[in-house]
Design a protein around this motif. Structure first.
Motif, PDB file in Angstrom:
ATOM      1  N   PHE A   1       0.870  -1.190   0.109  1.00 48.64           N
ATOM      2  CA  PHE A   1      -0.444   0.360   0.026  1.00 48.64           C
ATOM      3  C   PHE A   1       0.800   1.285  -0.229  1.00 48.64           C
ATOM      4  N   LEU A   2       0.801   2.149  -1.244  1.00 42.09           N
ATOM      5  CA  LEU A   2       1.908   2.893  -1.860  1.00 42.09           C
ATOM      6  C   LEU A   2       0.977   4.405  -1.230  1.00 42.09           C
ATOM      7  N   ALA A   3       1.492   4.788  -0.200  1.00 42.03           N
ATOM      8  CA  ALA A   3       0.672   6.270   0.490  1.00 42.03           C
ATOM      9  C   ALA A   3       1.784   7.000  -0.430  1.00 42.03           C
ATOM     10  N   ILE A   4       0.913   7.742  -1.286  1.00 41.41           N
ATOM     11  CA  ILE A   4       1.156   8.696  -2.346  1.00 41.41           C
ATOM     12  C   ILE A   4       0.661  10.033  -2.136  1.00 41.41           C
ATOM     13  N   ASN A   5       1.624  11.418  -1.917  1.00 41.71           N
ATOM     14  CA  ASN A   5       1.626  12.766  -1.318  1.00 41.71           C
ATOM     15  C   ASN A   5       2.075  13.187  -2.740  1.00 41.71           C
ATOM     16  N   GLY A   6       1.134  14.215  -2.493  1.00 45.98           N
ATOM     17  CA  GLY A   6       1.924  15.318  -3.724  1.00 45.98           C
ATOM     18  C   GLY A   6       0.704  15.804  -4.632  1.00 45.98           C
ATOM     19  N   ALA A   7      -0.205  14.802  -5.100  1.00 48.20           N
ATOM     20  CA  ALA A   7      -0.882  15.186  -6.458  1.00 48.20           C
ATOM     21  C   ALA A   7      -2.416  15.362  -5.747  1.00 48.20           C
TER      22      ALA A   7
ATOM     23  N   GLU B   1       7.471  11.547  -8.445  1.00 53.27           N
ATOM     24  CA  GLU B   1       6.781  10.519  -9.314  1.00 53.27           C
ATOM     25  C   GLU B   1       8.020   9.467  -9.718  1.00 53.27           C
ATOM     26  N   PRO B   2       8.848   9.709 -10.124  1.00 55.79           N
ATOM     27  CA  PRO B   2       9.801   8.145 -10.456  1.00 55.79           C
ATOM     28  C   PRO B   2      10.237   7.415  -8.960  1.00 55.79           C
ATOM     29  N   TYR B   3      10.248   8.104  -8.316  1.00 56.45           N
ATOM     30  CA  TYR B   3      11.366   7.546  -7.432  1.00 56.45           C
ATOM     31  C   TYR B   3       9.910   6.661  -6.010  1.00 56.45           C
ATOM     32  N   ASP B   4       8.747   7.333  -6.819  1.00 55.35           N
ATOM     33  CA  ASP B   4       7.125   6.479  -6.425  1.00 55.35           C
ATOM     34  C   ASP B   4       7.332   5.125  -7.121  1.00 55.35           C
ATOM     35  N   ILE B   5       7.414   5.128  -8.550  1.00 55.70           N
ATOM     36  CA  ILE B   5       7.736   4.261  -8.971  1.00 55.70           C
ATOM     37  C   ILE B   5       8.658   3.045  -9.262  1.00 55.70           C
TER      38      ILE B   5
ATOM     39  N   VAL C   1       0.193  -7.641  -5.118  1.00 59.36           N
ATOM     40  CA  VAL C   1      -0.942  -6.954  -5.413  1.00 59.36           C
ATOM     41  C   VAL C   1      -0.535  -5.437  -5.329  1.00 59.36           C
ATOM     42  N   ARG C   2      -0.225  -4.275  -6.405  1.00 61.93           N
ATOM     43  CA  ARG C   2      -0.077  -2.712  -5.596  1.00 61.93           C
ATOM     44  C   ARG C   2      -1.075  -2.141  -5.507  1.00 61.93           C
ATOM     45  N   ILE C   3      -1.134  -1.474  -4.380  1.00 62.78           N
ATOM     46  CA  ILE C   3      -2.209  -0.687  -4.148  1.00 62.78           C
ATOM     47  C   ILE C   3      -1.794   0.866  -3.862  1.00 62.78           C
ATOM     48  N   GLY C   4      -2.209   2.189  -4.571  1.00 64.97           N
ATOM     49  CA  GLY C   4      -1.816   3.244  -4.759  1.00 64.97           C
ATOM     50  C   GLY C   4      -3.089   3.766  -4.546  1.00 64.97           C
ATOM     51  N   HIS C   5      -2.665   4.374  -2.748  1.00 68.32           N
ATOM     52  CA  HIS C   5      -3.227   5.362  -2.696  1.00 68.32           C
ATOM     53  C   HIS C   5      -2.505   6.982  -2.605  1.00 68.32           C
ATOM     54  N   LEU C   6      -3.782   7.546  -2.897  1.00 65.33           N
ATOM     55  CA  LEU C   6      -3.876   8.338  -3.622  1.00 65.33           C
ATOM     56  C   LEU C   6      -4.173  10.033  -2.497  1.00 65.33           C
ATOM     57  N   HIS C   7      -2.989  10.355  -1.789  1.00 68.66           N
ATOM     58  CA  HIS C   7      -3.858  10.817  -0.321  1.00 68.66           C
ATOM     59  C   HIS C   7      -4.145  12.952  -0.440  1.00 68.66           C
ATOM     60  N   GLY C   8      -5.608  12.387  -0.043  1.00 73.40           N
ATOM     61  CA  GLY C   8      -5.926  14.222   0.872  1.00 73.40           C
ATOM     62  C   GLY C   8      -7.241  14.671  -0.978  1.00 73.40           C
ATOM     63  N   GLU C   9      -7.353  16.115  -0.521  1.00 72.60           N
ATOM     64  CA  GLU C   9      -8.364  16.155  -1.076  1.00 72.60           C
ATOM     65  C   GLU C   9      -7.969  17.280  -2.371  1.00 72.60           C
ATOM     66  N   GLY C  10      -9.026  16.722  -3.289  1.00 76.40           N
ATOM     67  CA  GLY C  10      -8.656  17.759  -4.149  1.00 76.40           C
ATOM     68  C   GLY C  10      -7.420  16.649  -5.486  1.00 76.40           C
ATOM     69  N   ALA C  11      -7.326  15.138  -4.984  1.00 75.60           N
ATOM     70  CA  ALA C  11      -6.266  14.947  -5.339  1.00 75.60           C
ATOM     71  C   ALA C  11      -6.538  15.029  -7.045  1.00 75.60           C
ATOM     72  N   ASP C  12      -5.435  14.482  -7.581  1.00 77.89           N
ATOM     73  CA  ASP C  12      -5.657  14.978  -9.630  1.00 77.89           C
ATOM     74  C   ASP C  12      -4.950  12.610  -9.917  1.00 77.89           C
ATOM     75  N   PRO C  13      -6.086  12.051 -10.373  1.00 75.30           N
ATOM     76  CA  PRO C  13      -5.482  10.755 -10.396  1.00 75.30           C
ATOM     77  C   PRO C  13      -5.004  10.789 -11.421  1.00 75.30           C
ATOM     78  N   ASP C  14      -5.259  11.843 -12.942  1.00 73.37           N
ATOM     79  CA  ASP C  14      -4.280  11.836 -13.512  1.00 73.37           C
ATOM     80  C   ASP C  14      -3.059  12.213 -13.726  1.00 73.37           C
ATOM     81  N   LEU C  15      -2.204  12.708 -12.597  1.00 70.49           N
ATOM     82  CA  LEU C  15      -1.028  12.592 -12.441  1.00 70.49           C
ATOM     83  C   LEU C  15      -0.385  11.458 -12.704  1.00 70.49           C
ATOM     84  N   LEU C  16      -1.308  10.796 -12.071  1.00 73.12           N
ATOM     85  CA  LEU C  16      -0.261   8.789 -11.446  1.00 73.12           C
ATOM     86  C   LEU C  16      -0.796   8.158 -12.754  1.00 73.12           C
ATOM     87  N   GLY C  17      -0.695   9.184 -14.263  1.00 74.76           N
ATOM     88  CA  GLY C  17      -1.311   7.700 -15.339  1.00 74.76           C
ATOM     89  C   GLY C  17       0.310   6.721 -15.780  1.00 74.76           C
TER      90      GLY C  17
END
Length: 312
Positions: free
Chosen positions: A167-173, A192-196, A206-222
């Protein structure tokens, strides 16, 4: 008969199962506990509510050089994970926790939590890390690259410990304070490059991306290689309905981590059934982020029981 582990793995692959897998997680305040104590807390929580999976919290912080409490000079960053090939004490403790849990709960799916390399640094050193990185992007790359290498090495070892997913917690998006005011360009350049790198090291789990925060943009995780998305669907895109068709991710969602503190059990069941319907029951039922540790046990019971309710 489908086991808990099989149920989780099949659902994470988008396959139909007898019912959606369900689980939850809270912070135990366990950063100073022994691995045995941390494992016991997780196992008690798992058994109390009969979850399908155990998401193991990552409360052991990165160990800092002796005498360092916070960064006051950019040169101090060179002492943070100076040799990523050397095993980190916090990760050694986490591995011990996972080993104990696997031995005690062979039937459960186990998910390990990993904070993104940048967030790992922020959790250990505070938010001023971001200010230093904004002022010197080369410093950001040098430091984050070392942390990412250590985390990737650790992620690659998890299958050998019997772990089923990360479960990778992703901050910044996002657009709230949890993204520290990062621009999209900064996110793409030194988040991004280091998360990847960490996610790629965990290929096969199983790789779970946790898109953290309000107003997060899933398109940044393409470009992110993960199969399952966990996010706060009430305050960020995507909608549950579009997650799989638009992005190809299995939704892991259902219980609002903020407002559920004040829900009644009937409200919880209503919301969870709505999430199941929105996903066509092709989801992993879970909180959208960490639940309050002082939440009502009745709500946790409602969360567990919601997957046994028939969809109308």
């Amino acid at each position: 008969m489908t086991t808990k582990r099989e149920r989780f793995l099949k659902a994470a692959r988008g396959e139909r199962v007898d019912r959606p897998p369900v689980g939850a997680w809270i912070h135990y305040g366990s950063s100073f506990w022994t691995p045995a104590q941390v494992a016991e807390a997780h196992l008690r929580f798992y058994r109390q509510y009969d979850w399908d999976f155990i998401k193991v919290m990552d409360d052991f912080r990165l160990v800092l050089p002796d005498g360092l409490e916070e960064i006051t000079d950019p040169a101090q960053f060179e002492g943070i994970v100076p040799d990523p090939a050397v095993s980190l004490p916090n990760l050694e403790k986490q591995a011990e926790v996972l080993t104990i849990i696997r031995a005690e709960a062979p039937e459960a799916a186990i998910i390990d939590t990993i904070f993104s390399p940048t967030q790992t640094l922020v959790r250990a050193l505070g938010e001023t890390v971001i200010d230093y990185f904004k002022a010197d992007p080369a410093l950001a790359h040098r430091t984050t690259a070392r942390v990412a290498e250590a985390l990737a090495k650790y992620a690659a070892s998890l299958a050998g410990l019997g772990v089923d997913g990360i479960f990778l917690a992703i901050n910044g998006a996002s657009t709230d304070a949890t993204s520290f005011g990062l621009s999209h360009q900064q996110f793409h350049e030194w988040i991004e490059p280091y998360d990847i790198q960490v996610l790629e090291a965990a290929e096969g789990l199983v790789r779970i991306g946790h898109l953290h925060g309000e107003g997060a943009d899933p398109d940044l995780l393409g470009n992110y290689p993960f199969e399952v998305l966990n996010w706060s669907d009430k305050v960020s895109r995507p909608t549950i309905e579009e997650t799989r068709p638009t992005y190809g991710w299995v939704p892991m969602v259902g219980m609002d981590e903020i407002n559920s503190l004040y829900w009644t059990p009937s409200k919880a069941r209503e919301e969870l059934l709505a999430a199941r319907k929105a996903a066509g029951d092709a989801l992993i039922v879970a909180p959208n982020c960490t639940l309050h540790s002082d939440g009502s046990p009745l709500l946790l019971t409602a969360l567990r029981d919601s997957v046994d309710l028939p969809l109308e």
